[in-house]
Design an enzyme around this catalytic site. Sequence first.
Site, PDB file in Angstrom:
ATOM      1  N   GLU A 105       0.831  -1.215   0.000  1.00 38.92           N
ATOM      2  CA  GLU A 105       0.000   0.000   0.000  1.00 38.92           C
ATOM      3  C   GLU A 105       0.867   1.268   0.000  1.00 38.92           C
ATOM      4  O   GLU A 105       0.853   2.051   0.956  1.00 38.92           O
ATOM      5  CB  GLU A 105      -0.977  -0.032   1.182  1.00 38.92           C
ATOM      6  CG  GLU A 105      -1.922  -1.212   1.105  1.00 38.92           C
ATOM      7  CD  GLU A 105      -2.969  -1.247   2.208  1.00 38.92           C
ATOM      8  OE1 GLU A 105      -2.929  -0.385   3.107  1.00 38.92           O
ATOM      9  OE2 GLU A 105      -3.847  -2.138   2.149  1.00 38.92           O
ATOM     10  N   GLU A 146      -4.607  -8.458  -1.749  1.00 35.14           N
ATOM     11  CA  GLU A 146      -4.992  -8.522  -0.338  1.00 35.14           C
ATOM     12  C   GLU A 146      -6.446  -8.116  -0.250  1.00 35.14           C
ATOM     13  O   GLU A 146      -6.840  -7.088  -0.810  1.00 35.14           O
ATOM     14  CB  GLU A 146      -4.127  -7.581   0.504  1.00 35.14           C
ATOM     15  CG  GLU A 146      -4.512  -7.564   1.984  1.00 35.14           C
ATOM     16  CD  GLU A 146      -3.755  -6.511   2.781  1.00 35.14           C
ATOM     17  OE1 GLU A 146      -2.512  -6.478   2.695  1.00 35.14           O
ATOM     18  OE2 GLU A 146      -4.421  -5.710   3.473  1.00 35.14           O
TER      19      GLU A 146
END
Length: 536
Positions: free
Chosen positions: A215, A334
């Site tokens: 991220e 994810e």
Amino acid sequence: MKSVVLVVIFLSFHSNGFHIEANRRSTSNHMDLVDVFVEVDLSGPLRTVNDHFLSVAIDASLAAEEKFMDLLSSPKLKTLAKALAPAFLRFGGNRQDFMIFTPLTHHQKNVSAEHTCEDLELPPMLEDRLKKEWTQQEGFLLKEDLQRKYKQVKFTEYTVDLLYSFANCSGMDLIFGLNALLRTAANVWNSRNAKSLMQYCESQQYRMSWELGNEPNSYEKKAGIRVDGNQLGQDFVHLREILSESKLYNNTGLYGPDVTQPHDRRRDLLEGFLESGAKAIDACTWHHYYVNGRDTSLEDFLDPEVLDTLALRTNEILEKVELVSPGKSVWLGETSSAYGGGALGLSDTFVAGFMWLDKLGLGAKLGLDVIIRQVLIGSGSYHLVDNNLDPLPDYWLSVLYKRLVGPEVLEIEAFSNFLQGKRIRVYLHCSNRKSYGSGAVTLMALNLSGHPARISVPARMSNSTVEAFVLQSDPPGEEGLCSRSVTLNRELLKMVDDKHLPELKGTSLAPTEYLQIPGFSLAFYVLPNAQAPACR
């Protein structure tokens, strides 16, 4: 004839497939009922997903204290993991970008060629102690997540040995997430620590794939560092060059950039990354969660409009990737129900299964190639296995999906004139060829409402039986939506012992029999003799 709530499924073959028509009839108490029409095409697959489509993650938080990696040697956990193979095993998450490989001066390898998977088992007393201490450790990890203040984590060869052994013994393929926040003064990725780790892995002949960073759009909040998409892409190109120089890893997988859902700067970061780094990766990865775990509700988990948001975000990613790098595979690198570690009392209970099964069905239909579930084990409340290493409802759902559903996605559309019809959601695949013969299909169904129904397969399908696998909470219905227990065809699911799962048998139905669809249930219906041309 008695007045009942009835869904009758009529199946008639045509040259290119069959259609299913579902009708609800009125009951004696005049309950409002819904007519649902479902069209199916069996002539050919809509698309074919990766045979590792349903994959899982181990959160890097497990290595925040290296001793907790010993839990991967638990016989129970290895038994549970084996049932999910083949799959990718991703090691990553927020703490991935704070991990430093710190080799020991004298390292005795935890796993040797002489050891078998059965030899590497955690002693029961040590397992019990670690499970108790892990509960306390989760409190510290949660505090870090809330404050967004992460400590540097040093890990040794021991963590890598245990990870690789666990993946190898479970029949999974390891994807290791490298730290992308190790940067030079010019804000370029510093690859020195990664090279040290790879040299060790290569010396041990550990075959694995790689990611770089987790991220990156949140780096500024987590670490006060801003990395633009173009530079991130160049970092991946640099990593690919390092891999290409290795005899073991020159053809290995590299996946990224693991951005969160695309909007504002996240969209710009992905675009910049693809322009400079798409050629370096084997698949473009992004993360998806439906809701915020800290302020969501039970109603959100059962809301068709919340489930439909996956399509909006997925199509946006697919279009962007196709524009810059046509044909590039797209993965959910994810994902789970709720971000922020999950929703306590929801993400680890039966109701989470509606989001999970719908994501598997809809994601495959939209064109995602792999979906990696956060997490098998690690911090948060969206795990498949709880802190006692006992399987939760989504675990059992995942195992059934693995056994019953094949990679070929078939076209299926449901239509209704009533709003309530959106609460019956269906998906169709060829059946898993390892479990069923040629031509078999598996219908997945979600009943998001509390109203029961019956499915009738007409006698003209006398050449095809139906195997029904119906999952309900324990207790069933609305009362059990937040239960951590689940039944399969009314039988409570639990491990036989630490090394054996129950049989997970379906209920065989003759064409003239009826299949009960309870309210708030999830189901797989296998038609072994459907003779679908797409599945031959």
